[in-house]
Design an enzyme around this catalytic site. Structure first.
Site, PDB file in Angstrom:
ATOM      1  N   CYS A 161       0.771  -1.105  -0.051  1.00 45.79           N
ATOM      2  CA  CYS A 161      -0.228   0.028   0.138  1.00 45.79           C
ATOM      3  C   CYS A 161       0.403   1.438   0.033  1.00 45.79           C
ATOM      4  O   CYS A 161       0.212   2.231  -0.638  1.00 45.79           O
ATOM      5  CB  CYS A 161      -0.611  -0.190   1.153  1.00 45.79           C
ATOM      6  N   ARG A 210      -8.210  -4.167  -3.208  1.00 47.95           N
ATOM      7  CA  ARG A 210      -7.738  -2.853  -3.476  1.00 47.95           C
ATOM      8  C   ARG A 210      -7.473  -2.367  -5.453  1.00 47.95           C
ATOM      9  O   ARG A 210      -8.202  -3.125  -6.214  1.00 47.95           O
ATOM     10  CB  ARG A 210      -6.078  -3.334  -4.486  1.00 47.95           C
TER      11      ARG A 210
END
Lengths: 154, 178
Positions: A43, A114
């Site tokens: 991330c 995601r």
């Protein structure tokens, strides 16, 4: 959440005392970037990349909003540590409620997918992409989608 | 139109503006998008040298800039200085020096390296101060973004993104069969 569908509105905290609503950005494109968690290294890379190319997004007058189930204090620390220049929204209470409405909540893990959404100035989803959870989706798809908005009805 | 991602390919093909080592007509071209302050790129640096040794003239190696300047505050200036060195015909020695001295990339260090490498250091300093090569570095960066580069280092073999391990053995093996 397919292209052509109105993006569900939401109001989430971006800091302990500020909230952000999707409708605040009506008239401008919005990029929603759901990501599983602050601090996980993948991330960090994804948000770091977006941080580098904010000026490219701004060329399209687009607003980037990061969203995860982390709380505001985690977002605050993460933002400061990574020197992020865009808001991270806390989909924290009820947990993952916005992600569920966008169809990108992972029940088993308790995090979001995601997932990327590009929403036009009229609040319509124009592009979306769900990346394999371990894979940084990059920014090329977002940029192509923003380019496409100019060629559409707007 | 929601679309599936195809294998990422180089949006900007290798051309005359690129810095490369090895023959222009080599059988295989390896492109790295890298950042002089990125520790992973530092780790990749000797590995690339090793695969260059193994493949010899069958390999052309291209380096493009992908400075993540928000997290690596020296990376952009380092890239500009590499370009300034390139303008004096010494891109690659500067490229090597920057990775070898990754721990010291302040502007003063960069100018020192230019002097040590026999460059016109005053000119490098002037060009850095005027950011003559900033746009060029940004062009590299954006070509990377357009090509699906999402971190550093990212490699492309004959124009297609290489997502597997870049340790010497697997990387060399992938180059051998490309």
């Amino acid at each position: 959440m397919s292209p052509g569908i109105p993006a569900p509105d939401f109001t989430l905290h971006s800091t302990p005392d500020q909230t952000v609503s999707l409708r605040d950005f009506r008239g401008r494109p919005v990029i929603l970037a759901f990501y599983p968690a602050d601090w996980s290294p993948v991330c960090g890379d994804q948000m770091a990349l977006y941080n580098e190319i904010l000026s490219e997004f701004q060329r399209y007058d687009a607003e980037l909003l990061g969203i995860s189930v982390d709380g505001v204090w985690s977002h605050l620390a993460f933002t400061e540590q990574r020197k992020l220049h865009f808001p991270l929204l806390a989909d924290f209470e009820p947990k993952g409620a916005v992600a569920r409405r966008y169809g990108v909540y992972r029940d088993g893990e308790g995090t979001t997918e995601r997932a990327l959404f590009v929403i036009d100035g009229d609040g319509i989803v124009r592009w979306s992409y769900v990346s394999p959870i371990g894979v940084n989706p990059g920014a090329d798809g977002i940029l192509r989608a923003l380019e496409g908005l100019g060629k559409g009805k707007r | 139109m929601s679309k599936k991602r195809d294998a990422a390919v180089l949006a900007v093909p290798v051309g005359d503006d690129d810095h490369f080592q090895g023959p222009a007509d080599a059988a295989v071209t390896l492109v790295e998008y890298g950042d002089f302050e990125c520790p992973h790129c530092r780790r990749a640096y000797p590995i690339v040298k090793e695969v260059q040794r193994r493949l010899g003239p069958r390999l052309r190696f291209v380096f493009r800039h992908f400075p993540l300047k928000e997290v690596h505050v020296h990376a952009e200036h380092a890239a500009e200085v590499a370009e300034a060195a390139g303008a004096q015909g010494k891109f690659w020695v500067m490229h090597d020096r920057l990775f070898e001295r990754q721990f010291a990339l302040e502007d003063d260090n960069l100018i020192e390296y230019a002097a040590e490498l026999g460059l016109d250091a005053a000119r490098v300093a002037r060009e850095l101060a005027a950011h003559i090569y900033k746009a060029q570095v940004r062009d590299d960066f954006m070509s990377g973004v357009r090509s699906g580069v999402n971190g550093t280092p990212t490699f492309f073999i004959n124009g297609v993104r290489y997502d597997a391990s870049w340790d010497a053995d697997p990387l060399a093996a992938a180059l051998e069969v490309a």
